[in-house]
Design an enzyme around this catalytic site. Structure first.
Site, PDB file in Angstrom:
ATOM      1  N   GLU A 201       0.817  -1.362  -0.001  1.00 45.26           N
ATOM      2  CA  GLU A 201       0.137  -0.015   0.054  1.00 45.26           C
ATOM      3  C   GLU A 201       0.889   1.192   0.082  1.00 45.26           C
ATOM      4  O   GLU A 201       2.115   1.314   0.303  1.00 45.26           O
ATOM      5  CB  GLU A 201      -0.914   0.092   1.236  1.00 45.26           C
TER       6      GLU A 201
ATOM      7  N   LYS B  71       2.524   4.314   1.405  1.00 46.28           N
ATOM      8  CA  LYS B  71       2.639   4.690   2.847  1.00 46.28           C
ATOM      9  C   LYS B  71       2.669   6.304   2.749  1.00 46.28           C
ATOM     10  O   LYS B  71       3.316   6.984   2.240  1.00 46.28           O
ATOM     11  CB  LYS B  71       4.020   4.481   3.332  1.00 46.28           C
TER      12      LYS B  71
ATOM     13  N   ARG C 206      -2.198   9.277  11.544  1.00 46.83           N
ATOM     14  CA  ARG C 206      -2.815   8.170  11.612  1.00 46.83           C
ATOM     15  C   ARG C 206      -4.003   8.451  12.380  1.00 46.83           C
ATOM     16  O   ARG C 206      -3.831   9.275  13.400  1.00 46.83           O
ATOM     17  CB  ARG C 206      -2.189   6.926  12.309  1.00 46.83           C
TER      18      ARG C 206
ATOM     19  N   ARG D  72      -2.886   8.147  16.724  1.00 47.61           N
ATOM     20  CA  ARG D  72      -1.984   7.064  17.428  1.00 47.61           C
ATOM     21  C   ARG D  72      -1.668   7.255  18.801  1.00 47.61           C
ATOM     22  O   ARG D  72      -1.297   6.064  19.389  1.00 47.61           O
ATOM     23  CB  ARG D  72      -0.914   6.861  16.284  1.00 47.61           C
TER      24      ARG D  72
ATOM     25  N   ARG E  62       4.778  -3.795  17.085  1.00 48.66           N
ATOM     26  CA  ARG E  62       5.653  -3.422  15.891  1.00 48.66           C
ATOM     27  C   ARG E  62       5.763  -4.814  15.351  1.00 48.66           C
ATOM     28  O   ARG E  62       6.589  -5.513  15.614  1.00 48.66           O
ATOM     29  CB  ARG E  62       6.824  -2.746  16.095  1.00 48.66           C
TER      30      ARG E  62
HETATM   31  P1  AMP Z   1       6.282   5.120  11.197  1.00 52.56           P
HETATM   32  O1  AMP Z   1       5.467   6.191  11.874  1.00 52.56           O
HETATM   33  O2  AMP Z   1       7.329   5.557  10.282  1.00 52.56           O
HETATM   34  O3  AMP Z   1       6.739   4.099  12.064  1.00 52.56           O
HETATM   35  O4  AMP Z   1       5.133   4.325  10.050  1.00 52.56           O
HETATM   36  C1  AMP Z   1       4.129   3.907  10.556  1.00 52.56           C
HETATM   37  C2  AMP Z   1       3.030   4.861  10.172  1.00 52.56           C
HETATM   38  O5  AMP Z   1       2.903   4.892   8.729  1.00 52.56           O
HETATM   39  C3  AMP Z   1       1.506   4.319  10.592  1.00 52.56           C
HETATM   40  O6  AMP Z   1       1.165   4.494  12.148  1.00 52.56           O
HETATM   41  C4  AMP Z   1       0.688   5.044   9.938  1.00 52.56           C
HETATM   42  O7  AMP Z   1       0.270   6.302  10.520  1.00 52.56           O
HETATM   43  C5  AMP Z   1       1.295   5.193   8.439  1.00 52.56           C
HETATM   44  N1  AMP Z   1       0.788   4.678   7.439  1.00 52.56           N
HETATM   45  C6  AMP Z   1       0.812   5.422   6.118  1.00 52.56           C
HETATM   46  N2  AMP Z   1       0.107   4.635   5.031  1.00 52.56           N
HETATM   47  C7  AMP Z   1      -0.149   3.381   5.662  1.00 52.56           C
HETATM   48  C8  AMP Z   1      -0.857   2.252   5.222  1.00 52.56           C
HETATM   49  N3  AMP Z   1      -1.191   2.248   3.893  1.00 52.56           N
HETATM   50  N4  AMP Z   1      -0.713   1.282   6.159  1.00 52.56           N
HETATM   51  C9  AMP Z   1      -0.533   1.466   7.652  1.00 52.56           C
HETATM   52  N5  AMP Z   1       0.353   2.378   7.985  1.00 52.56           N
HETATM   53  C10 AMP Z   1       0.174   3.582   7.200  1.00 52.56           C
END
Ligand code: AMP
Length: 549
Positions: free
Chosen positions: A244, A246, A251, A266, A409
């Site tokens: 998907e 990102k 979130r 979140r 995670r």
């Molecule tokens: P990180 O903050 O770098 O750990 O990345 C995780 C975050 O990516 C999640 O908490 C979501 O807010 C975001 N995210 C964006 N697109 C998606 C997606 N398609 N599926 C899941 N998380 C996503």
């Protein structure tokens, strides 16, 4: 229950840094706590009055605390300020001030945990004129009913600065040990209801298994791990898998019950009021009576996504909300559904996504996340490029058959982003830390080179081990040019290699840029300040999105 009993536990916990010992101390203590106060006591052990999911706050900051200490101890505010600066801890300052108070006015009544909690709750409810004075009175009453050792912990808890080193893992394991539950069951329960008080009580009653998602109450979301290529994503999540976009936004969990919609971040903050356009879209476009769906909210100006910080500024906003939502309208891209009439956490991802698709009637501000199911490396790489050219962050790879595990995670969901280059920057300032870090310099001001000399570009406070804090402090101490309060100005000498998530434009720093989440990679003793990175390079990295590859 006497608060002094809790004080006894706190000082026991402070006497050790060993995790096993702490766990044992807490477990033994919990066993002795009566049911009626177990909820509050378990929370107080984590340094909280209100559980993590709640958005209530006591609302007493340092200045107000200072006034309360002065009122109850009779010591002047500047004097308390001096002790505070010396110790780096208002709790200790409160104790010293109370110790210096003449004997005859010492505690007349013994403070109960119940009194503390009810006064703290009262403070959180106060508003309007006279609030500050009422809060000062309530804090003063608490202090005058407590012994001097308890005052330290009362002050720290009220300020939200308990710092006992009691992490989530310790509390989880202590609850499990105290009530003969499985640690993983305790953790699951906590990630769903986000309240260690309730978890402790349910563990004691052997009812952890009854815990389930509730519409209207936020839970801890599932998070991805990192990966660095499409191939390693296939290795870890399986082939084929789903990719998907990102999305680069915020979130949001949408909880819908009939016509009532609530939004949570979140970090469990309630942002329902802050994003009226998403609430309206959810009411109109989610075709389910009781559901919880998740997605990423992205702000757009003239069809272009705006940096995350523009949207995150809306989280704490109380006024001009409509104006902001018109200025930067948002789109939420939904990627998961965890509740549809009942919890569907245990259904595989492809089924959850099917349910999500059947619920969602796409509209301008609420859409399904773009996805591709493939086992082909070249197709996946093309999709990666597509995400980047849409100004999104990269991809998330997901196992098609995996369950939703709140709060983890997980290795079956991976993020794939282009690698950001590091920067070599000079430390030009710092602040003395607080509490456990009060002997160390922390929060280092970073600067890059430019025609106008060194220009600040951000503050770094993470990525350092205790040993590195010690090492950097020892190196920087002789370089202090000027000190004001806890802030110090330093002779530029030490170069550090810094990682970051993103370079952003920012009026805060003279360089015109700020690093998002700067993190120490290593100290570069091999480099002098003339080897540090230049504003020109920062500019080029910014233009390319701070990335290579
Ligand atoms: P990180 O903050 O770098 O750990 O990345 C995780 C975050 O990516 C999640 O908490 C979501 O807010 C975001 N995210 C964006 N697109 C998606 C997606 N398609 N599926 C899941 N998380 C996503």
């Amino acid at each position: 229950m006497l608060y002094a009993r809790l004080t006894g536990l706190y000082s026991q916990l402070e006497s050790t840094t060993k995790i096993l010992e702490m766990r044992e101390m807490i477990a033994e203590f919990l066993k002795t706590v009566p049911d009626e106060v177990l909820h509050d006591v378990a929370l107080l052990i984590t340094g909280r009055i209100f559980p993590e999911f709640s958005d209530r706050e006591i609302g007493v900051a340092n200045n107000l605390m200072l006034k309360a200490i002065s009122r109850v101890s009779g010591a002047s505010e500047p004097k308390i300020n001096d002790i505070w600066r010396e110790t780096g801890d208002l709790g200790l300052a409160a104790r010293k001030a109370m110790e210096q108070k003449s004997q005859h006015t010492l505690a007349t009544k013994e403070l109960l945990v119940e009194d503390f909690v009810s006064k703290a709750k009262k403070m959180s409810e106060l508003e309007g004129p006279g609030t500050v004075d009422r809060k000062i009175s309530l804090v003063s009453e608490l202090f005058s009913n407590a012994d001097t050792s308890s005052v330290v912990y009362l002050a720290r808890t009220i300020l939200g600065q308990m710092r006992l080193g009691v992490g989530e893992g310790i509390v989880r394991d202590a609850i499990a040990a105290a009530f003969e539950a499985d640690a993983s069951e305790v953790e699951r329960a906590y990630n769903i209801i986000c309240d260690y008080g309730e978890v402790a009580l349910l563990a004691k009653k052997k009812k952890l298994g009854t815990i389930s998602l509730q519409v209207g109450r936020p839970y801890k979301v599932m998070l991805p791990q990192k990966t660095d290529s499409v191939n390693s994503a296939f290795d870890k999540v399986g082939k084929p898998c789903v990719f998907e976009f990102k999305y680069d936004g915020m979130r949001i969990q949408i909880h819908k019950e009939g016509d009532t919609v609530k939004l949570f971040t979140r970090r469990l903050d309630d942002v329902t009021k802050q994003f009226p356009e998403i609430v309206a879209a959810a009411k109109h476009s989610l075709n389910s009576k009781h559901c919880i769906v998740e997605g990423e909210t992205v702000g757009y100006i003239k069809g272009e996504p705006v940096p995350f910080q523009e949207i995150s500024r809306r989280i704490k906003r109380k006024y001009n909300i409509d104006e902001m939502s018109k200025k930067i309208p948002t789109v939420i891209f939904l990627f998961d559904c965890v509740f549809d009439g009942s919890s569907i956490l245990d259904k595989p991802f492809d089924e959850r996504r099917k349910i999500l698709s059947s619920i969602v009637r796409s509209s301008e501000s609420l859409q399904l996340a773009e996805q591709l199911v493939t086992g082909s490396k070249s197709e996946a790489n093309e999709f990666f490029e597509k995400s980047l050219s849409n100004k999104q962050e990269g991809l998330i790879a997901k196992n098609l058959k995996a369950k939703y595990k709140p709060g983890s995670r997980v290795g079956y969901m991976l993020k794939l982003k282009p690698v950001a280059e590091t920067l070599d920057l000079v430390i030009v300032g710092a602040e003395w830390g607080e509490g456990k870090r009060s002997n160390w310099l922390s929060s280092f001001q970073l600067a890059c080179q430019s025609d106008k000399g060194l220009l600040p570009i951000g503050k770094m406070a993470t990525g350092l081990t205790d040993a590195q804090f010690g090492e950097i402090t020892a190196t920087l101490k002789p370089l202090i040019i000027h000190q004001s309060g806890r802030k110090v100005k330093l002779k530029p000498k030490l170069v550090v290699e810094v990682g970051y998530q993103e370079i952003q434009k920012s009026p805060t720093y003279k360089s015109g840029f700020a690093l998002r989440f700067p993190k120490l990679i290593r100290i570069r003793e091999d480099k002098g300040i003339n080897d540090a990175d230049t504003l020109g390079r920062v500019n080029r990295l910014y233009a390319s999105g701070g990335r290579v590859g």
